[in-house]
Design a protein around this motif. Structure first.
Motif, PDB file in Angstrom:
ATOM      1  N   PRO A  54     -10.359   0.366  -4.271  1.00  9.60           N
ATOM      2  CA  PRO A  54      -8.749   0.534  -4.587  1.00  9.60           C
ATOM      3  C   PRO A  54      -8.204   2.158  -4.693  1.00  9.60           C
ATOM      4  O   PRO A  54      -8.967   2.664  -5.462  1.00  9.60           O
ATOM      5  CB  PRO A  54      -8.717  -0.243  -6.171  1.00  9.60           C
ATOM      6  N   MET A  55      -6.579   1.680  -4.814  1.00  7.66           N
ATOM      7  CA  MET A  55      -5.689   3.195  -5.107  1.00  7.66           C
ATOM      8  C   MET A  55      -6.439   4.488  -6.101  1.00  7.66           C
ATOM      9  O   MET A  55      -7.000   5.602  -5.730  1.00  7.66           O
ATOM     10  CB  MET A  55      -4.408   3.067  -5.384  1.00  7.66           C
ATOM     11  N   THR A  56      -7.080   4.208  -6.675  1.00  9.23           N
ATOM     12  CA  THR A  56      -7.441   4.762  -7.842  1.00  9.23           C
ATOM     13  C   THR A  56      -9.092   5.326  -7.905  1.00  9.23           C
ATOM     14  O   THR A  56      -9.102   6.182  -7.602  1.00  9.23           O
ATOM     15  CB  THR A  56      -7.311   4.381  -9.382  1.00  9.23           C
ATOM     16  N   ALA A  57     -10.008   4.385  -7.374  1.00  6.18           N
ATOM     17  CA  ALA A  57     -11.095   5.153  -7.025  1.00  6.18           C
ATOM     18  C   ALA A  57     -10.766   5.942  -4.770  1.00  6.18           C
ATOM     19  O   ALA A  57     -12.195   6.421  -5.369  1.00  6.18           O
ATOM     20  CB  ALA A  57     -11.794   3.854  -6.295  1.00  6.18           C
ATOM     21  N   MET A  58      -9.480   5.692  -4.562  1.00  3.90           N
ATOM     22  CA  MET A  58      -9.910   6.357  -3.821  1.00  3.90           C
ATOM     23  C   MET A  58     -10.703   7.839  -3.585  1.00  3.90           C
ATOM     24  O   MET A  58      -9.760   8.909  -4.533  1.00  3.90           O
ATOM     25  CB  MET A  58      -8.637   6.405  -2.396  1.00  3.90           C
ATOM     26  N   THR A  59     -10.632   8.578  -2.923  1.00  2.12           N
ATOM     27  CA  THR A  59     -11.365  10.364  -2.435  1.00  2.12           C
ATOM     28  C   THR A  59      -9.729  10.847  -2.415  1.00  2.12           C
ATOM     29  O   THR A  59      -9.301  10.173  -1.479  1.00  2.12           O
ATOM     30  CB  THR A  59     -12.623   9.747  -1.828  1.00  2.12           C
ATOM     31  N   ALA A  60      -9.936  12.037  -2.047  1.00  2.00           N
ATOM     32  CA  ALA A  60      -8.856  12.587  -1.702  1.00  2.00           C
ATOM     33  C   ALA A  60      -8.342  12.283   0.037  1.00  2.00           C
ATOM     34  O   ALA A  60      -7.381  11.640   0.151  1.00  2.00           O
ATOM     35  CB  ALA A  60      -8.963  14.060  -1.555  1.00  2.00           C
ATOM     36  N   SER A  61      -9.869  12.083   0.539  1.00  9.73           N
ATOM     37  CA  SER A  61      -8.899  12.356   2.190  1.00  9.73           C
ATOM     38  C   SER A  61      -8.734  10.530   2.398  1.00  9.73           C
ATOM     39  O   SER A  61      -7.852  10.457   2.801  1.00  9.73           O
ATOM     40  CB  SER A  61     -10.436  12.424   3.260  1.00  9.73           C
ATOM     41  N   GLU A  62      -9.024   9.856   1.360  1.00  9.68           N
ATOM     42  CA  GLU A  62      -9.212   8.506   2.011  1.00  9.68           C
ATOM     43  C   GLU A  62      -8.167   8.186   1.874  1.00  9.68           C
ATOM     44  O   GLU A  62      -6.983   7.316   1.984  1.00  9.68           O
ATOM     45  CB  GLU A  62     -10.285   7.811   1.204  1.00  9.68           C
ATOM     46  N   TYR A  63      -7.438   9.008   0.652  1.00  8.08           N
ATOM     47  CA  TYR A  63      -6.002   8.603   0.024  1.00  8.08           C
ATOM     48  C   TYR A  63      -5.524   8.993   0.975  1.00  8.08           C
ATOM     49  O   TYR A  63      -4.142   8.445   1.374  1.00  8.08           O
ATOM     50  CB  TYR A  63      -6.082   8.991  -1.420  1.00  8.08           C
ATOM     51  N   SER A  64      -5.507  10.496   1.286  1.00  7.13           N
ATOM     52  CA  SER A  64      -4.399  11.006   2.676  1.00  7.13           C
ATOM     53  C   SER A  64      -4.418  10.097   3.584  1.00  7.13           C
ATOM     54  O   SER A  64      -3.392   9.794   4.717  1.00  7.13           O
ATOM     55  CB  SER A  64      -4.962  12.138   3.017  1.00  7.13           C
ATOM     56  N   THR A  65      -5.683   9.580   4.127  1.00  2.00           N
ATOM     57  CA  THR A  65      -5.186   8.305   5.712  1.00  2.00           C
ATOM     58  C   THR A  65      -4.378   7.426   4.744  1.00  2.00           C
ATOM     59  O   THR A  65      -3.861   6.800   6.155  1.00  2.00           O
ATOM     60  CB  THR A  65      -6.532   8.096   5.500  1.00  2.00           C
ATOM     61  N   TYR A  66      -4.907   6.885   3.312  1.00  2.00           N
ATOM     62  CA  TYR A  66      -4.188   5.500   3.486  1.00  2.00           C
ATOM     63  C   TYR A  66      -2.696   6.094   3.283  1.00  2.00           C
ATOM     64  O   TYR A  66      -1.525   5.219   3.601  1.00  2.00           O
ATOM     65  CB  TYR A  66      -4.655   5.599   1.621  1.00  2.00           C
ATOM     66  N   GLU A  67      -2.131   6.980   2.903  1.00  2.00           N
ATOM     67  CA  GLU A  67      -0.524   7.225   2.238  1.00  2.00           C
ATOM     68  C   GLU A  67      -0.419   7.557   3.869  1.00  2.00           C
ATOM     69  O   GLU A  67       0.877   7.256   4.794  1.00  2.00           O
ATOM     70  CB  GLU A  67      -0.299   8.540   2.209  1.00  2.00           C
ATOM     71  N   VAL A  68      -1.254   7.809   5.156  1.00  2.00           N
ATOM     72  CA  VAL A  68      -1.034   8.048   6.410  1.00  2.00           C
ATOM     73  C   VAL A  68      -0.335   7.203   6.998  1.00  2.00           C
ATOM     74  O   VAL A  68       0.542   6.808   8.037  1.00  2.00           O
ATOM     75  CB  VAL A  68      -0.875   9.022   7.301  1.00  2.00           C
ATOM     76  N   LEU A  69      -1.474   6.392   6.809  1.00  2.00           N
ATOM     77  CA  LEU A  69      -1.246   4.952   7.256  1.00  2.00           C
ATOM     78  C   LEU A  69      -0.027   4.444   6.687  1.00  2.00           C
ATOM     79  O   LEU A  69       0.590   3.805   7.955  1.00  2.00           O
ATOM     80  CB  LEU A  69      -2.445   4.083   6.967  1.00  2.00           C
ATOM     81  N   LYS A  70       0.362   4.177   5.604  1.00  2.00           N
ATOM     82  CA  LYS A  70       1.150   3.983   4.695  1.00  2.00           C
ATOM     83  C   LYS A  70       2.987   3.501   5.085  1.00  2.00           C
ATOM     84  O   LYS A  70       3.875   2.749   5.428  1.00  2.00           O
ATOM     85  CB  LYS A  70       1.103   3.306   3.328  1.00  2.00           C
ATOM     86  N   SER A  71       2.696   4.973   5.540  1.00  2.00           N
ATOM     87  CA  SER A  71       4.460   5.561   5.886  1.00  2.00           C
ATOM     88  C   SER A  71       4.646   5.637   7.313  1.00  2.00           C
ATOM     89  O   SER A  71       5.400   6.659   7.359  1.00  2.00           O
ATOM     90  CB  SER A  71       4.536   7.300   5.257  1.00  2.00           C
TER      91      SER A  71
END
Lengths: 257, 420
Positions: B178-195
């Motif tokens: 889940p979003m809160t548990a993501m590491t920084a790199s994971e989160y950035s990947t997630y953001e990129v994928l979403k946007s």
């Protein structure tokens, strides 16, 4: 050696109205050669005339030179005082006539040029055109006002003497040895200003249509135009206000971005 | 000792001598060059060492195998060198040297119930999505190839495929951690994928292509415009203030009376007296009577030297009755009389002509619009004055219009800026 310029009357200006124009008729018409020369369909007269109730034009105007189109023989026609300053010709085309006005000696002024475009075809609003065609007479004239600024003293004297109106007056003898009286017998008082009412509207060619009444008409029309113009300016101002507001809004929005 | 030749001579004459392989034959070219001469050995120009076996020959084997990185069972026959020394590692097929480059594209996988729960989409069926993922893996994540590979009944653009895959990846990633548990790199990947925005991407690609195919003059034009824009942006401030200034000037009230009449000391005194008198009549007096009169006459922005406004001077140069003056058309002096002869009708025609023919046309059009005839046949002073007033207003109108154009342009630019 040119004469030394005489003293000028400071701070004065003398105005004289006169008419420049032309009449035109479809030939054949009395007063023009008949049969008309080959290809000439219209007979016209271009003239410089005083107001019918005004002072004598020859007081200040000594000679007029009409420069016609170069295709005319004797393209430069000169008329000297006193004769009526007009030129009658036949032709078929409209052109600009250059008119050179020569002034009286005492004025010490050089000659000036005015231009008049010779109108041969009916013009103006429909009813005017109909009338022109019906009467077979086209008049295109305008009132010109010549202003003598700071005239010489002699010139001033001639221009303000009562003798100018003699041409309108009737000579009445007073008896032997005495100078004849000039009495005015016409309807309208002679003056250099425009007459109150149109003297003789029918005789458009003789300048009878010019009057203070007409002046009021022209003024009224101009005033109306002025009012329209004011409206337009108001509109523009409103538009400007609107735009200023929008500019500000957009400026704020961009700044916030 | 019997030589070969002797024995030959003794044998029958139908003995045909064969070329002796032991004896080095002359080179074939030399033999051909001199066909009439018998074959002889050419003398050697350099010393060539005789062929000698330096070491043991390497042992090569020829067998079939399947390259490790291929999925199909392709049988390839290759010569492979057997190990020259026993202590080398096992023979590796050369193909496996490249095995390390076989990087697979990583695409998340899902099962049916995850799909039913989270990944449903109105435009995409499960089969299509599965096909997409398979194609992605197969084509190693190279999108141009995926697009070609992916064939269904409905034609989908690269951007649509990408957006579907990325959105699924994002959702699956989100599900995993889940979003809160993501590491920084994971989160950035997630953001990129979403946007990922398919429309934006499509337009961006179109723009890039357009850029590629631009003709030379367009490039130059664009540089010029960009520099112009830069200049404008830099001077935004000054331009705004200038515009304000202009606006203020245009809204300046136009004086309807000529200000020039008050520029002689006599006229000024009379003006001062008038103002003083008017002020005295008011409740609160604001003016203080001075010894010296001194206010500058109000300069109207649009005043034309009005020769017809007649404020009579105190001393009359000519001694004539007023009536006579009228009768003979004598007018007392205005401020500045032109020398020599002037014509009143010029005042009706000269203001209509402006410096550029474009301006003249504009003036003529506006005059026609408001109903002022081209030729006014009666140039009396009153008419002239009226006309001059109209011309002054006309100038204001034209100035307003010019400002309006500029402001419209500015508005368009700004709203475009906002929109972008």
């Amino acid at each position: 050696m040119p004469a030394a310029p005489s003293k000028r009357v400071k701070g004065t200006q003398i105005r004289r109205h006169f008419l420049i124009g032309n009449t035109a008729h479809v030939l054949p018409h009395p007063g023009f050669p008949d049969p008309p020369p080959d290809g000439h369909t219209k007979g016209w007269t271009v003239y410089v005339r005083p107001l019918p109730n005004g002072p004598d034009i020859t007081t200040w105007l000594k000679k007029v030179q009409f420069k016609l189109h170069h295709t005319y023989a004797d393209a430069s026609r000169t008329i000297e005082a006193p004769g009526p300053f007009e030129v009658s010709e036949t032709g078929y085309g409209e052109f600009g006539v250059e008119i050179r006005l020569y002034f009286a000696q005492e004025s010490g002024e050089k000659a000036v040029y005015r231009e008049h475009y010779l109108v041969l075809a009916p013009y103006g609003p429909d009813d005017q055109r109909a009338r022109q065609e019906r009467e077979n007479k086209i008049v295109a004239e305008r009132l010109e006002t010549i202003e003598f600024n700071e005239p010489t003293q002699e010139f001033f004297k001639t221009l303000t003497s009562e003798d100018q109106f003699n041409w309108l007056k009737v000579k009445k003898g007073r008896g032997k040895g005495k100078k004849p009286d000039y009495i005015f017998e016409g309807a309208v008082e002679p003056t250099a200003q425009l007459p109150e009412k149109a003297m003789d509207p029918g005789q458009a060619g003789a300048g009878g249509a010019w009057s203070v009444q007409y002046e009021r008409q022209v003024l009224a029309q101009l005033q109306q135009s002025g009012a329209t113009l004011d409206q337009m300016i108001e509109e523009e101002k409103r538009g400007m206000e609107e735009r200023r507001r929008r500019l500000e809004e957009l400026g704020v929005a961009i700044g916030a971005k | 000792m019997a030589t070969g030749s002797d024995i030959r001579a003794a044998l029958a004459s139908d003995f045909t001598p064969t070329v002796d392989p032991l004896r080095a034959a002359p080179t074939p070219t030399a033999a051909r060059a001199t066909p009439n001469q018998p074959r002889t050995r050419q003398p050697r120009l350099h010393k060539k060492p005789a062929l000698r076996n330096r070491g043991r020959a390497a042992h090569w084997t020829y067998d079939t195998s399947t390259p490790p990185t291929r999925r199909d069972r392709l049988q390839v026959r290759q010569w492979r060198r057997a190990a020259p020394s026993a202590d080398s590692t096992d023979v590796e097929p050369p193909a496996s040297k490249f095995a390390k480059y076989d990087v697979k594209a990583e695409a998340p996988s899902y099962d049916d119930e995850t799909y039913a729960q989270h990944l449903n989409h109105p435009d995409w069926t499960k089969e299509e999505t599965d096909l997409l993922f398979a194609a992605y893996e197969e084509c190693n994540g190279k999108w141009p190839v995926v697009v070609d590979h992916y064939e269904t009944s409905t034609h989908r653009s690269m951007e649509e495929l990408k957006s579907r895959l990325y959105s699924i990846s994002a959702t699956l990633l989100n599900l995993q951690t889940p979003m809160t548990a993501m590491t920084a790199s994971e989160y950035s990947t997630y953001e990129v994928l979403k946007s990922f925005d398919p429309l934006k991407e499509a337009s961006r690609k179109k723009l890039a292509e357009g850029h590629l195919r631009r003709p030379r003059n367009e490039v130059d034009e664009e540089t010029v415009l960009l520099s112009e824009l830069q200049r404008i942006m830099l001077h935004q401030q000054t331009l705004d203030s200038e515009r304000e200034d202009l606006r203020r000037r245009l809204q300046h009230p136009v004086a309807d009376q000529n200000g020039y009449q008050y520029s002689t000391s006599q006229a000024l005194t009379t003006l001062w007296q008038q103002l003083l008198a008017a002020d005295r009549a008011k409740k609160t007096q604001r003016l203080r009577p001075l010894e010296i009169s001194g206010s500058r006459p109000s300069q109207s922005a649009a005043s034309i030297a009005d020769a017809t406004s007649a404020t009579p001077q105190t001393a009359q140069a000519v001694d004539m009755s007023k009536q006579d003056l009228l009768r003979f058309g004598v007018v007392q002096a205005q401020e500045k009389l032109p020398t020599g002869i002037s014509f009143a009708s010029d005042k009706l025609s000269k203001p209509r002509v402006a410096k550029s023919s474009l301006q003249t046309d504009k003036i003529a059009a506006t005059l026609a619009h408001i109903g002022v005839p081209e030729l006014i046949p009666l140039p009396t002073p009153a008419v002239v004055e009226q006309f001059e007033r109209i011309m002054a207003k006309m100038q204001t109108l034209l100035d307003l219009r010019k400002v309006a154009e500029k402001e419209e342009q500015e508005l368009r630019v700004r709203s475009a800026e906002l929109g972008v």
